[in-house]
Design an enzyme around this catalytic site. Sequence first.
Site, PDB file in Angstrom:
ATOM      1  N   SER A 121      -1.968  29.142  49.143  1.00  0.00           N
ATOM      2  CA  SER A 121      -2.135  29.629  47.784  1.00  0.00           C
ATOM      3  C   SER A 121      -3.397  29.429  47.193  1.00  0.00           C
ATOM      4  O   SER A 121      -3.601  29.586  46.115  1.00  0.00           O
ATOM      5  CB  SER A 121      -1.195  28.400  46.876  1.00  0.00           C
ATOM      6  N   HIS A 142       2.231  34.918  49.541  1.00  0.00           N
ATOM      7  CA  HIS A 142       2.352  33.697  48.936  1.00  0.00           C
ATOM      8  C   HIS A 142       3.689  33.749  47.920  1.00  0.00           C
ATOM      9  O   HIS A 142       3.841  34.263  46.955  1.00  0.00           O
ATOM     10  CB  HIS A 142       0.887  33.437  47.832  1.00  0.00           C
ATOM     11  N   GLU A 154       3.184  36.894  45.829  1.00  0.00           N
ATOM     12  CA  GLU A 154       1.449  37.640  45.733  1.00  0.00           C
ATOM     13  C   GLU A 154       1.325  37.896  47.192  1.00  0.00           C
ATOM     14  O   GLU A 154       1.235  37.158  48.332  1.00  0.00           O
ATOM     15  CB  GLU A 154       0.717  36.457  45.271  1.00  0.00           C
ATOM     16  N   ASN A 192      -2.300  30.824  40.810  1.00  0.00           N
ATOM     17  CA  ASN A 192      -3.053  29.705  40.710  1.00  0.00           C
ATOM     18  C   ASN A 192      -4.668  29.578  40.145  1.00  0.00           C
ATOM     19  O   ASN A 192      -4.769  28.463  39.705  1.00  0.00           O
ATOM     20  CB  ASN A 192      -3.162  29.143  42.065  1.00  0.00           C
TER      21      ASN A 192
END
Length: 591
Positions: A121, A142, A154, A192
Amino acid sequence: MTREFRQVGVVGLGTMGAGIAEVFARNGLSVVAIEADDAALTRGRNHVENSTGRAAARGKLSDGEQRELLARIDFGTDLKLLAEADLVVEAVPEHLELKRAIFSQLDGICKPEAILATNTSSLSVTEIAVATGRPGKVVGVHFFNPAPVMKLVEIVRTVVTEQDVVDDVEAFAQKLGKVDVTIGDRAGFIANALLFGYLNHAASLYESRYASREDIDAAMKLGCGLPMGPLALLDLIGLDTSYEILDTMYKQGRDRLHAPTPIFRQMMTAGLLGRKSGRGFYAYDAPDSPNVVTDAHTPPPLDVIEGARPVEKVGVVGSGTMATGIVEVFAKGGYDVLFVARSSEKVAKVSASIGRSMEKAVQRGKLTEADRDAALARISGTSQLDDLADAQLVVEAVVEDLTVKEALFSNLDEICAPGTVLATTTSSLPVIEFAAATSRPSDVIGMHFFNPAAVMKLVEVVRTVSTAPDVEATVLDVVRRIGKHAVRCGDRAGFIVNALLFPYLNDAVKMLEAHYATADDIDSAMKVGCGYPMGPFELLDVVGNDVSLAIQRTLYLEFREPGFAPAPLLEHLVTAGRLGRKTGKGFREYT
């Protein structure tokens, strides 16, 4: 032709890895699930069995489907079991050297055409890829936690990832029923990078004792419609995991907003890691439990508030949307309300607007006709400010202009009786400036409603360095009586909600400005991956880019934090008149 992924592997069976294995098995794939040793393997198997068991108990899987799903997963501790896998997803802890070592081993075990994916991540996919002899076949995939529920994936391409690998993984994600966004390899990717700057900022508010943990979380849930407050979310993610992600992003990007606030390290050292340890920002009844329990930091309930001044009549100054909603709220809450508008025509307009709003509430079954009639009977309007002389609480809701508000508070100081509480609904200006315009600064306080006031439950109660304790108690009691939720904070730019919301929006604009991702992908990432009700660009266009720019400038001037400087793209859109929905053009165009 698109690759067929018939057998897939998962390395690492923590919460995330076990969830990914479950996703694959739910979609009929043969899964080889690998852990480091027998104890970890048992824990991983239990994760899958418990998750699918809960799904079966809720009727989302039959007992037979659960058995078939589990039968598709072969558990083991030897990476060599992955020799025939078409795709292997690594989901071990966020340590670069550990991941590189695993990828190096997989490179020697897996067939040459196999794709190797990392669920990292925050770490560099490129640095992981170059540990193999096939960097073109390495990609980031991800997933979000919990993987069986969260729809976003992702897909992270490096500068050497082969295009057919990206195409095949995108098609695979779609077959799994996921929403995929494809992006380049940079710290934090989309979700993130935007989420953890906001979480870090929230932790710093708590660390500085600006507001309580309960108030910070309630403010973001009620003010922005987020599924969880930031501190509760940090407890769910884990303070140690959050620290690692922030530290990695800071080392890669050197953005001070990603530098972990010191409280993370302090809590980690004390073993306060969040839900998994039973204590983090909150206390839980057991490790891994979601049930919050009372501790020494839990504030007393606001059912009974001592020291409040009596309030029977409320004055509201203003005739705009916010003022109109506030008048309606007070009247429904049982208060006699006198509102002041600039002219008799505006008085009539406000009255008509409130009448229509209450009629809609009756038609929707949210208000009885008797309650509507009683509330309307409590409302009166005037164009004379002097008529507020007998109000015990006056709420200002005029234009967001410092000079206008200062003049108004100076007038209210002369008109209102001693002991009257004078409140402002400002969302960005310093409350102390209005207090200083009076001879009674101790009676002045912020009372920031959210739009639409008749619907939104949140009110930020903003005390200045001069606000008397009984004035804060009075406003807290009034907020409780009108059915709203009060959060308390000090008098500084943005209060809680805007101070956390607008830097996040500004970061999203910077991400778009850097051509890292499209507005659609960024919006999708935050809605699908984080459960936000609106993506940042949808929200900016609703709020208005001019309003957003003004708030961001205020935050920057107050804190002088380089990361708060408004994104040039936002400045350019405002200069070009692309203000959002109200002008038909903003980050998107509207018909």
